[in-house]
Design a protein around this motif. Structure first.
Motif, mmCIF file in Angstrom:
data_model
loop_
_atom_site.group_PDB
_atom_site.id
_atom_site.type_symbol
_atom_site.label_atom_id
_atom_site.label_comp_id
_atom_site.label_asym_id
_atom_site.label_seq_id
_atom_site.Cartn_x
_atom_site.Cartn_y
_atom_site.Cartn_z
ATOM 1 N N VAL A 170 1.185 -1.098 -0.053
ATOM 2 C CA VAL A 170 -0.043 -0.173 0.395
ATOM 3 C C VAL A 170 1.097 1.286 -0.251
ATOM 4 O O VAL A 170 0.522 2.148 -0.772
ATOM 5 N N ILE A 171 1.972 0.813 0.824
ATOM 6 C CA ILE A 171 2.256 2.231 0.987
ATOM 7 C C ILE A 171 3.419 2.565 -0.482
ATOM 8 O O ILE A 171 3.686 3.937 -0.710
ATOM 9 N N LYS A 172 3.964 1.597 -0.772
ATOM 10 C CA LYS A 172 4.876 1.444 -2.615
ATOM 11 C C LYS A 172 3.514 2.381 -3.032
ATOM 12 O O LYS A 172 4.709 2.756 -3.720
ATOM 13 N N GLU A 173 2.230 1.882 -2.987
ATOM 14 C CA GLU A 173 1.137 2.879 -4.283
ATOM 15 C C GLU A 173 1.560 4.676 -4.348
ATOM 16 O O GLU A 173 1.485 4.928 -5.548
ATOM 17 N N LEU A 174 1.871 5.065 -3.125
ATOM 18 C CA LEU A 174 1.246 6.139 -2.421
ATOM 19 C C LEU A 174 2.909 6.664 -2.690
ATOM 20 O O LEU A 174 3.023 7.822 -2.901
ATOM 21 N N LYS A 175 4.198 6.236 -3.699
ATOM 22 C CA LYS A 175 5.459 7.259 -4.453
ATOM 23 C C LYS A 175 5.713 7.125 -3.046
ATOM 24 O O LYS A 175 6.481 8.718 -3.120
ATOM 25 N N ILE A 176 5.712 7.052 -1.886
ATOM 26 C CA ILE A 176 6.639 7.760 -0.419
ATOM 27 C C ILE A 176 8.068 7.333 -0.758
ATOM 28 O O ILE A 176 8.305 6.097 -0.470
ATOM 29 N N PRO A 177 9.383 8.205 -0.863
ATOM 30 C CA PRO A 177 10.249 7.656 -0.698
ATOM 31 C C PRO A 177 10.659 6.347 0.254
ATOM 32 O O PRO A 177 10.542 6.247 0.809
ATOM 33 N N ALA A 178 11.357 5.805 -0.089
ATOM 34 C CA ALA A 178 11.471 4.743 -0.272
ATOM 35 C C ALA A 178 12.730 4.723 1.627
ATOM 36 O O ALA A 178 12.210 3.257 2.363
ATOM 37 N N GLU A 179 13.526 5.199 1.672
ATOM 38 C CA GLU A 179 14.254 5.811 2.100
ATOM 39 C C GLU A 179 13.883 6.109 3.845
ATOM 40 O O GLU A 179 13.709 6.425 4.751
ATOM 41 N N ASN A 180 12.388 6.819 3.103
ATOM 42 C CA ASN A 180 11.537 7.433 4.589
ATOM 43 C C ASN A 180 10.676 6.216 5.556
ATOM 44 O O ASN A 180 11.020 4.891 5.268
ATOM 45 N N GLN A 181 10.021 6.906 7.278
ATOM 46 C CA GLN A 181 9.722 6.005 7.893
ATOM 47 C C GLN A 181 8.106 5.456 7.492
ATOM 48 O O GLN A 181 8.293 6.739 8.700
ATOM 49 N N VAL A 182 7.972 4.900 6.999
ATOM 50 C CA VAL A 182 6.446 5.415 7.531
ATOM 51 C C VAL A 182 5.672 4.010 8.698
ATOM 52 O O VAL A 182 5.950 2.734 8.605
ATOM 53 N N ILE A 183 5.544 5.036 9.875
ATOM 54 C CA ILE A 183 4.871 3.921 11.059
ATOM 55 C C ILE A 183 3.470 4.134 10.744
ATOM 56 O O ILE A 183 2.431 5.022 10.814
ATOM 57 N N ARG A 184 2.859 2.768 11.291
ATOM 58 C CA ARG A 184 1.272 3.496 11.302
ATOM 59 C C ARG A 184 0.686 3.519 12.809
ATOM 60 O O ARG A 184 0.916 1.715 13.443
ATOM 61 N N PHE A 185 0.222 4.116 13.783
ATOM 62 C CA PHE A 185 -0.644 3.924 14.877
ATOM 63 C C PHE A 185 -1.843 3.684 14.841
ATOM 64 O O PHE A 185 -2.201 4.471 14.171
ATOM 65 N N SER A 186 -2.182 2.676 15.683
ATOM 66 C CA SER A 186 -3.285 2.901 15.498
ATOM 67 C C SER A 186 -4.292 2.486 16.751
ATOM 68 O O SER A 186 -3.483 1.463 17.804
ATOM 69 N N PHE A 187 -5.614 2.754 17.040
ATOM 70 C CA PHE A 187 -6.290 3.259 18.902
ATOM 71 C C PHE A 187 -7.353 2.495 19.226
ATOM 72 O O PHE A 187 -8.038 1.931 17.754
ATOM 73 N N SER A 188 -7.029 1.611 19.451
ATOM 74 C CA SER A 188 -9.012 1.178 20.467
ATOM 75 C C SER A 188 -9.299 1.932 21.863
ATOM 76 O O SER A 188 -8.813 3.238 22.196
ATOM 77 N N LYS A 189 -10.395 1.730 22.171
ATOM 78 C CA LYS A 189 -10.923 2.574 23.570
ATOM 79 C C LYS A 189 -9.905 2.133 24.524
ATOM 80 O O LYS A 189 -10.322 2.454 25.624
ATOM 81 N N LEU A 190 -8.958 1.731 24.212
ATOM 82 C CA LEU A 190 -8.520 0.755 25.905
ATOM 83 C C LEU A 190 -7.029 1.621 25.775
ATOM 84 O O LEU A 190 -7.014 1.381 26.646
ATOM 85 N N ASN A 191 -7.149 2.576 24.777
ATOM 86 C CA ASN A 191 -5.716 3.318 24.786
ATOM 87 C C ASN A 191 -6.450 4.318 25.385
ATOM 88 O O ASN A 191 -7.341 5.187 25.412
ATOM 89 N N THR A 192 -5.164 5.177 26.489
ATOM 90 C CA THR A 192 -5.340 6.322 27.318
ATOM 91 C C THR A 192 -3.707 6.680 26.673
ATOM 92 O O THR A 192 -2.926 6.947 25.521
ATOM 93 N N LYS A 193 -4.173 8.235 26.987
ATOM 94 C CA LYS A 193 -3.318 9.352 26.811
ATOM 95 C C LYS A 193 -2.080 9.022 27.706
ATOM 96 O O LYS A 193 -0.719 9.189 26.535
ATOM 97 N N SER A 194 -2.099 8.710 28.290
ATOM 98 C CA SER A 194 -0.770 7.966 28.931
ATOM 99 C C SER A 194 -0.121 7.043 27.729
ATOM 100 O O SER A 194 1.285 7.534 27.263
ATOM 101 N N ASP A 195 -1.173 6.098 27.215
ATOM 102 C CA ASP A 195 0.256 5.529 25.999
ATOM 103 C C ASP A 195 0.638 6.908 24.901
ATOM 104 O O ASP A 195 1.733 5.781 24.310
#
Ligand SMILES: Cc1ncc(COP(=O)(O)O)c(C=O)c1O
Length: 378
Positions: free
Chosen positions: A337-362
């Protein structure tokens, strides 16, 4: 401390879900196909689960077929379209989940279908003109496009897509694995033939999900043959513990949806704000900083900001996130998916994903780890 920010890959079970499953494990030992009292007790739980799901999605219970999850539901829709509905052309996008793309590639290699990809813009959004052109060129096709993207959060303008599909007599399937259980979905308001769902994306167990099949429009056969379970649509003794957990998670998701949505969207907004305040030249991928799924934030960190292997270093410091979809990150292979968006290969893409069990302190913990890992802090 350990922080889990990979909820798009899978969510933890809620205590109420564990209780519902424990109760089923202790009491619902009979085969739901047995006609005696104990069998009927098991059957009732399955049929009530189907009714709960159907009433929330505004469809009829017989249109919901339990499967082992999203992958099987996607396979079932595609298989049925090819073998029972004579589909020879499939229109999709290059940023679908592998449960769609690899399944379609399998059938293309067998010579049964041709795959046609819609054009995407630089944010990964579908070009509707390109979809319409394919629909004109390939009549009676199957269109399969996901309702929300698990990596970059993009949400499909589903009613526009559905109207185009109907205009050109195409079948329409949507992988709704990241949307069902997270949004109010009214299936009478979206003209669609098939939709897929997976329990473990909304605090139900892994290994259970379902497919919606629009009984007014389509009729397909089972993918798995055997006994007459699921009205002959899916052979095999039902996963009753999974179904009991799925129903409970689904019920809770719908009861608390607006409240949870606001809470999670606020957490994500807080994370965006913290990232902007603490790191320069960072961008957010797809629709993840605005109109996308409220559970996903996909961040594009510039090359010079961190050492290589940011994902691994986050893990060492106690933050579980992902560099794409779970399966690709496990294999440490770049995300398609990231490859399709033509983001420079040397950049680092991180996906953070949340649920209701996460908090601001996380979030604070994660930001502090990122600050610690940052190079050349000046
Ligand atoms: C968009 C999407 N489709 C399908 C799947 C597969 O679902 P399951 O794990 O239930 O087979 C996933 C899970 O990662 C997903 O995110």
């Amino acid at each position: 401390m350990k922080v889990y920010l990979d909820n798009t890959a899978s969510t933890p079970l809620l205590p109420e879900v564990i209780d519902a499953m424990k109760n089923a494990m202790e009491n619902l030992y009979a085969n739901p196909s047995s006609v005696h009292y104990h069998g009927r007790m098991s059957k009732v739980v399955i049929e009530n689960a189907r009714k709960t799901i159907a009433s929330n999605l505004n469809c009829v219970p017989s249109e919901i077929i339990f499967t082992s999850g999203g992958t099987e539901a996607n396979n079932m829709a595609i298989y049925g379209c090819i073998y029972d509905l004579g589909v020879q052309n499939v229109i999709t996008s290059k940023i679908e989940h592998h449960a769609i793309l690899h399944t379609l590639e399998h059938f293309e290699q067998k010579g049964l279908i041709k795959i046609h990809f819609v054009e995407l813009n630089e944010k990964g959004q579908i070009n509707l003109d390109s979809l319409e052109k394919h629909l004109i060129d390939f009549p009676n096709a199957l269109v399969t496009l996901m309702y929300a993207n698990n990596e970059i959060s993009n949400r499909l303008p589903i009613r526009k897509v559905s109207k185009l599909c109907r205009k050109y007599d195409a079948l329409f399937h949507s992988d709704m694995v990241q949307s069902i259980g997270h949004y109010h979905i009214d299936l009478q308001n979206i003209d669609i033939d098939f939709a897929s769902s997976s329990g473990h994306k909304f605090h139900a167990p892994k290994g259970i999900g379902f497919i919606y099949i629009n009984s007014k429009k389509v009729k397909i056969d089972a993918l798995i043959h055997g006994g007459g379970q699921e009205r002959n649509m899916r052979g095999g003794t039902e996963n009753i513990y999974g179904i009991a957990g799925l129903a409970k998670a689904f019920e809770i998701a719908h009861e608390k949806m607006d409240e949870d949505m606001t809470y999670i969207a606020d957490l994500k907004q807080y994370m965006i704000q913290q990232i902007i305040e603490n790191f320069d030249n960072v961008s957010f991928i797809g629709e993840s900083a605005n109109t996308g799924l409220y559970t996903v934030l996909s961040v594009n960190f510039p090359k010079a900001m961190f050492d290589d292997m940011l994902l691994m270093n986050l893990d060492i410091e106690g933050v579980s996130a992902s560099s794409g979809s779970a399966c690709t990150s496990g294999a440490l292979k770049g995300s398609h998916v990231i490859k399709e968006l033509k983001i420079p290969a040397e950049n680092q893409v991180i996906r953070f994903s949340f649920s209701k069990l996460n908090t601001k302190s996380d979030i604070n913990f994660c930001i502090n780890v990122l600050k610690k890992l940052q190079k050349n802090k000046g």
